[in-house]
Design a protein around this motif. Structure first.
Motif, PDB file in Angstrom:
ATOM      1  N   ILE A   5       0.832  -1.208   0.000  1.00 13.57           N
ATOM      2  CA  ILE A   5       0.000   0.000   0.000  1.00 13.57           C
ATOM      3  C   ILE A   5       0.866   1.256   0.000  1.00 13.57           C
ATOM      4  O   ILE A   5       0.646   2.179  -0.800  1.00 13.57           O
ATOM      5  CB  ILE A   5      -0.955   0.009   1.209  1.00 13.57           C
ATOM      6  N   SER A   8       2.445   1.669  -3.318  1.00 16.54           N
ATOM      7  CA  SER A   8       1.485   2.150  -4.321  1.00 16.54           C
ATOM      8  C   SER A   8       1.327   3.662  -4.237  1.00 16.54           C
ATOM      9  O   SER A   8       1.298   4.356  -5.265  1.00 16.54           O
ATOM     10  CB  SER A   8       0.124   1.471  -4.115  1.00 16.54           C
ATOM     11  N   LYS A   9       1.228   4.181  -3.018  1.00 16.10           N
ATOM     12  CA  LYS A   9       1.103   5.629  -2.837  1.00 16.10           C
ATOM     13  C   LYS A   9       2.373   6.343  -3.273  1.00 16.10           C
ATOM     14  O   LYS A   9       2.321   7.415  -3.880  1.00 16.10           O
ATOM     15  CB  LYS A   9       0.788   5.937  -1.373  1.00 16.10           C
ATOM     16  N   TYR A  38      -3.954  -1.033  -9.653  1.00 17.80           N
ATOM     17  CA  TYR A  38      -5.300  -0.756  -9.139  1.00 17.80           C
ATOM     18  C   TYR A  38      -5.307   0.517  -8.294  1.00 17.80           C
ATOM     19  O   TYR A  38      -6.133   1.419  -8.515  1.00 17.80           O
ATOM     20  CB  TYR A  38      -5.792  -1.947  -8.320  1.00 17.80           C
ATOM     21  N   TYR A  39      -4.379   0.607  -7.343  1.00 20.63           N
ATOM     22  CA  TYR A  39      -4.332   1.782  -6.481  1.00 20.63           C
ATOM     23  C   TYR A  39      -3.952   3.035  -7.256  1.00 20.63           C
ATOM     24  O   TYR A  39      -4.427   4.135  -6.949  1.00 20.63           O
ATOM     25  CB  TYR A  39      -3.359   1.561  -5.322  1.00 20.63           C
ATOM     26  N   LEU A  89      -6.284   6.267  -7.023  1.00 15.64           N
ATOM     27  CA  LEU A  89      -5.732   7.526  -6.530  1.00 15.64           C
ATOM     28  C   LEU A  89      -5.847   8.634  -7.572  1.00 15.64           C
ATOM     29  O   LEU A  89      -6.101   9.795  -7.234  1.00 15.64           O
ATOM     30  CB  LEU A  89      -4.278   7.336  -6.108  1.00 15.64           C
TER      31      LEU A  89
END
Length: 291
Positions: free
Chosen positions: A216, A219-220, A275-276, A280
């Motif tokens: 996570i 991803s950010k 996906y993220y 976002l």
């Protein structure tokens, strides 16, 4: 002549660290600078309005100068603050999660003199590579150009470098603050090249990246690299579609490459990352539309 003068003033160096919520690594970073074989005359830490224990940890070091930003300006503006307030003609920098080998600065300095470089970067090696997300980052987002010296590389990574500040200031060059958090190093390198400045990559100047990610946070991080690295001030519908299409191409490229190289443990990360990224981007677009 300038480089000859530097040879006789080898500690004529300021060094800065831009730090935001860096409580996990900032002490190690500072200690690695204090232990350098070539010690900078000045060490500055620019606290970019941290909300964790960063500032209280910085106050334990009487060898450093602390500049506290009034708000979270981002990396590009913090770099410009360092250019403005540092005292000496050479300016070095590391990220707040970087720990350097003892001869890191000496290697950069000696090669800068020899190659007459205006901006020189060393080799950053990821410390944590056993965990899948960190391994992915070290594979696809690595911040080094390999094991060979390179004259005028594509750009000099911002995580560790030494800069001829005197020349840069004379040319009135600054970091583009539109890039805020990511991509400012690429843009800065391109500006220097356009002014006929010399860039160099020195892989013998080694430091280590102590960044630890899960899927996570990775991803950010990847989204920030892509969005702010492109210098986007506002995400329009057309730009949103272009970003999603570009990410779709990257996804299939990652999968194809990982299949060929048998990096099967990356498959799940590639899917979650993409996906993220799309989520976002859509959230950012919807937020812009509300303003």
């Amino acid at each position: 002549k300038v480089y000859t003068e530097f040879i006789f003033m080898s500690n004529n160096i300021s060094l800065y660290i831009a730090a935001y919520n860096a409580e996990k690594t900032i002490e190690k970073s500072i200690k690695s600078i204090l232990q350098q074989t070539l010690k900078p005359k000045e060490i500055i830490v620019i606290n970019d309005c941290s909300t964790d224990k960063t500032l209280s940890l910085l106050r334990n070091f009487n060898q450093i100068k602390i500049i506290n930003n009034k708000k979270n300006y981002g990396l590009a503006k913090s770099r410009n603050i360092a250019l403005k307030y540092s005292k000496y003609d050479l300016l070095a920098s590391i990220d707040s999660d970087v720990i350097c080998k003892k001869n890191w600065l000496e290697k950069l300095f000696n090669t800068m003199i020899k190659k007459k470089a205006d901006l020189i970067g060393g080799k950053l090696i990821d410390k944590y590579v056993k965990e899948p997300a960190n391994h992915w980052r070290s594979y696809y987002l690595k911040q080094n150009w390999g094991d060979k010296q390179i004259n005028n590389p594509q750009f000099v990574f911002g995580a560790n470098f030494l800069l001829n500040k005197k020349k840069i200031k004379n040319l009135n060059i600054k970091y583009n603050e539109a890039f805020r958090t990511n991509g400012e190093d690429v843009n800065f390198s391109n500006i220097l090249k356009s002014k006929n400045c010399n860039l160099y990559y020195e892989p013998r100047a080694i430091c280590y990246h102590y960044q630890f990610d899960d899927v996570i946070s990775l991803s950010k991080r990847y989204w920030r690299y892509s969005y702010y690295g492109a210098g986007l001030k506002k995400l329009t519908l057309i730009r949103l579609i272009k970003l999603i299409l570009r990410q779709t191409k990257f996804f299939f490229y990652w999968m194809y490459r990982d299949l060929l190289e048998k990096n099967y443990h990356f498959f799940n990360i590639n899917l979650i990352m993409s996906y993220y990224f799309i989520i976002l981007c859509i959230n950012k677009y919807l937020l812009n539309e509300k303003k």
